[in-house]
Write an enzyme that holds these catalytic residues in place. Structure first.
Site, short mmCIF file in Angstrom:
data_model
loop_
_atom_site.label_atom_id
_atom_site.label_comp_id
_atom_site.label_asym_id
_atom_site.label_seq_id
_atom_site.Cartn_x
_atom_site.Cartn_y
_atom_site.Cartn_z
N PHE A 84 0.81 -1.23 0.00
CA PHE A 84 0.00 0.00 0.00
C PHE A 84 0.85 1.28 0.00
O PHE A 84 0.84 2.06 -0.96
CB PHE A 84 -0.93 -0.06 1.22
CG PHE A 84 -1.58 1.23 1.63
CD1 PHE A 84 -2.20 2.06 0.70
CD2 PHE A 84 -1.61 1.60 2.97
CE1 PHE A 84 -2.82 3.24 1.09
CE2 PHE A 84 -2.23 2.77 3.38
CZ PHE A 84 -2.82 3.60 2.44
N THR A 95 4.00 -10.89 -1.23
CA THR A 95 3.16 -11.69 -0.33
C THR A 95 1.70 -11.43 -0.68
O THR A 95 1.39 -10.63 -1.58
CB THR A 95 3.40 -11.29 1.13
OG1 THR A 95 2.85 -9.97 1.32
CG2 THR A 95 4.88 -11.30 1.50
N ALA A 127 9.06 -2.50 3.47
CA ALA A 127 8.61 -3.90 3.53
C ALA A 127 8.39 -4.33 4.97
O ALA A 127 9.23 -4.10 5.84
CB ALA A 127 9.63 -4.81 2.86
N THR A 180 6.11 2.96 12.67
CA THR A 180 4.72 3.23 13.05
C THR A 180 4.64 3.85 14.44
O THR A 180 5.53 3.65 15.27
CB THR A 180 3.93 1.90 13.04
OG1 THR A 180 2.68 2.09 13.65
CG2 THR A 180 4.67 0.80 13.79
N ASP A 181 3.54 4.55 14.69
CA ASP A 181 3.31 5.10 16.05
C ASP A 181 2.99 3.99 17.05
O ASP A 181 3.02 4.23 18.26
CB ASP A 181 2.20 6.16 16.04
CG ASP A 181 0.86 5.66 15.51
OD1 ASP A 181 0.75 4.48 15.10
OD2 ASP A 181 -0.10 6.47 15.51
N GLU A 182 2.67 2.79 16.55
CA GLU A 182 2.28 1.71 17.47
C GLU A 182 3.43 1.27 18.37
O GLU A 182 3.20 0.56 19.35
CB GLU A 182 1.75 0.51 16.69
CG GLU A 182 0.52 0.84 15.90
CD GLU A 182 -0.20 -0.38 15.38
OE1 GLU A 182 0.03 -1.48 15.91
OE2 GLU A 182 -0.98 -0.23 14.44
N TYR A 185 2.95 -7.59 16.05
CA TYR A 185 3.30 -6.65 14.98
C TYR A 185 4.10 -5.47 15.53
O TYR A 185 5.21 -5.18 15.08
CB TYR A 185 2.04 -6.14 14.26
CG TYR A 185 2.31 -4.89 13.44
CD1 TYR A 185 3.11 -4.95 12.30
CD2 TYR A 185 1.78 -3.65 13.82
CE1 TYR A 185 3.39 -3.80 11.56
CE2 TYR A 185 2.05 -2.51 13.08
CZ TYR A 185 2.85 -2.58 11.96
OH TYR A 185 3.14 -1.45 11.24
N LYS A 221 8.07 -4.24 15.03
CA LYS A 221 8.43 -2.93 14.45
C LYS A 221 9.31 -2.15 15.44
O LYS A 221 10.29 -1.52 15.04
CB LYS A 221 7.16 -2.11 14.14
CG LYS A 221 6.34 -2.62 12.98
CD LYS A 221 7.07 -2.61 11.64
CE LYS A 221 7.37 -1.22 11.14
NZ LYS A 221 7.98 -1.24 9.77
N ASN A 253 -1.87 6.08 11.45
CA ASN A 253 -2.63 5.24 10.52
C ASN A 253 -2.86 5.91 9.17
O ASN A 253 -3.40 7.01 9.11
CB ASN A 253 -4.01 4.93 11.10
CG ASN A 253 -3.97 3.86 12.16
OD1 ASN A 253 -3.32 4.04 13.20
ND2 ASN A 253 -4.65 2.77 11.93
N ASN A 254 -2.49 5.21 8.09
CA ASN A 254 -2.66 5.74 6.74
C ASN A 254 -3.97 5.27 6.11
O ASN A 254 -4.41 4.15 6.37
CB ASN A 254 -1.55 5.22 5.83
CG ASN A 254 -0.19 5.86 6.05
OD1 ASN A 254 0.52 6.14 5.10
ND2 ASN A 254 0.19 6.09 7.30
N LYS A 267 -18.05 -3.82 10.15
CA LYS A 267 -17.80 -4.53 11.40
C LYS A 267 -16.91 -3.69 12.30
O LYS A 267 -15.77 -3.36 11.94
CB LYS A 267 -17.09 -5.86 11.12
CG LYS A 267 -17.86 -6.77 10.16
CD LYS A 267 -19.06 -7.41 10.83
CE LYS A 267 -19.82 -8.36 9.92
NZ LYS A 267 -20.74 -7.70 8.97
N ARG A 271 -7.97 6.25 16.25
CA ARG A 271 -6.77 6.22 15.41
C ARG A 271 -6.55 7.63 14.86
O ARG A 271 -7.50 8.40 14.70
CB ARG A 271 -6.92 5.21 14.27
CG ARG A 271 -7.05 3.75 14.75
CD ARG A 271 -5.76 3.30 15.44
NE ARG A 271 -5.74 1.92 15.92
CZ ARG A 271 -6.04 1.57 17.18
NH1 ARG A 271 -6.42 2.46 18.07
NH2 ARG A 271 -5.93 0.31 17.56
#
Ligand code: NAD
Ligand code: TDX
Length: 334
Positions: free
Chosen positions: A11, A36, A78, A120-122, A147, A151, A176-177, A202, A211
């Protein structure tokens, strides 16, 4: 300039390639991507004669060494990127996000190449809904999921390679993008394509998780700003002040598609679900002069809906399988 883009068929990486070719026609781009399930080579079809697309694994040290030896810059997108998949089976996350990044760092070190690391901010964990603070470059790492922990580990490898070996690297941690070409396993495209397919959106848990949304083009413009002007060895947070809770996102999608705002289901929550992310991007704005262009979230979502409606060929072949995968674990609770 020769640029090696890892994950350039996913993406954000593919949007980066398309935008770079538009804005910097002299860039010679090689994409290294394992292709993938998350990749869609159709995204790059319109530029296939302008790039080299190498199908391969970032953990393949020999391949990576050859490609890094022939480039001026590596931009490393990646990754295994989906939290839900990391909860079902973390193994590919450890392999790609940690071992794969290590393999790139060693090649970059051998060849003295400039490296930009996408994160990522995560990595910072989560915030309470009423916490007045936001993440900054000095917030302590506190990742929650397989995940985000892989990272975080990959970021720390980069920091160690900068300090120990003098690597010419920068790191960015983005929120988040959303935008075109995002895999329909992710929240916003999943709900847009649900409504377009006559399926109810959902929402996990109570739907109040927040987010901090940013358009993918704003993210990628920030990445080039950091490559061009950032200080080597430094980390920059990327965010567009886009905090919205998940329920509001779903209601916006439903409204823009002419459906009742309550035409969604609550489903079982994600285990360990981070409550809120929020980025303070003051450093990037004041030191490097970056500003987001997409500041109206509803307009950005509307354009994204148009893209998915106009490009059903891109996502429809995957839709049934993605929803079957979710249905195996997801139960409607309200
Ligand atoms: P994505 O899942 O859409 O794309 C990842 C790409 O990497 C795919 O093309 C995949 O084939 C490729 N890939 C996976 N394993 C590989 C391997 N071992 N070798 C080579 N290629 C491999 O992900 P995305 O959403 O575009 O995210 C890109 C980067 O941005 C990731 O590093 C992610 O952590 C980071 N990020 C994403 C977001 C977001 O909201 N999506 C936010 C902040 C940071
Ligand atoms: O069907 C859904 N319903 C739902 O309520 C899905 C797929 C998600 N959600 C919720 C979970 C999150 O609170 O929506 C929010 C966003 O979910 P994801 O799209 O899975 O993103 P998130 O887990 O926040 O992680 C994303 O942003 C940071 C990317 O996938 C990561 O790669 C990036 O690092």
């Amino acid at each position: 300039m020769r640029v090696l883009v890892t994950g350039g068929a996913g993406f954000i990486g593919a949007n980066f390639v398309l935008r770079t070719l538009e804005q910097r026609p002299d860039a010679a781009i090689t994409v290294l991507d394992k292709l993938t399930y998350a990749a869609n080579p159709a995204t790059l079809a319109s530029v296939s004669d302008r790039i080299d697309l190498v199908k391969g694994d970032i953990a393949d040290a020999d391949l990576v060494d050859d490609l890094v030896a022939a480039t001026d810059l590596v931009v490393h997108f990646a990754a295994e990127s989906h939290n839900d998949n990391s909860l079902a089976d973390p193994s590919a996350f450890v392999q790609t996000n940690l071992v794969g990044t290590y393999s790139l760092l060693e090649a970059v070190r051998r060849h003295g190449v400039r490296y930009h690391h996408i994160s990522t901010d995560e990595v910072y964990g989560d915030l309470d809904l009423d916490d007045p603070t936001r993440f900054t470059e000095t917030t302590a790492y506190n990742p929650s999921s397989p995940y985000s922990s892989t990272k975080a580990g990959s970021d720390l490898l980069v920091r160690a390679w900068v300090r120990s070996f003098g690597l010419a690297a920068t790191i960015s941690n983005c929120s988040n993008n959303y935008g075109p070409y995002q895999h329909i396993e992710k929240f916003i495209p999943r709900q847009i394509t649900n409504v377009l397919s006559g399926v109810r959106p959902k929402l996990y848990g109570d739907g109040l998780n927040v987010r901090d949304w940013i358009h993918v083009d704003d993210h990628n413009d920030a990445v080039w700003t950091i490559i061009d002007k950032g200080e080597i060895g430094e980390t920059y947070l990327i965010g567009a002040d886009g905090e919205v809770n998940n329920r509001t996102v779903v209601e916006t999608v439903l409204e823009l598609l002419g459906q009742p705002a309550d035409a969604f289901d609550f489903v079982t929550d994600r285990p360990g679900h981070d409550r809120r992310y929020a980025i303070d991007s003051t450093r990037l704005r004041t030191e490097l002069g970056w500003r987001p262009q997409y500041v109206d979230f509803s307009a950005g979502i509307s354009a994204t809906i148009d893209w998915y409606r106009d490009n059903a060929d891109w996502w429809q072949p995957n839709k049934q399988a993605v929803e079957q995968g979710y249905a195996a674990t997801e139960k409607v609770i309200g």
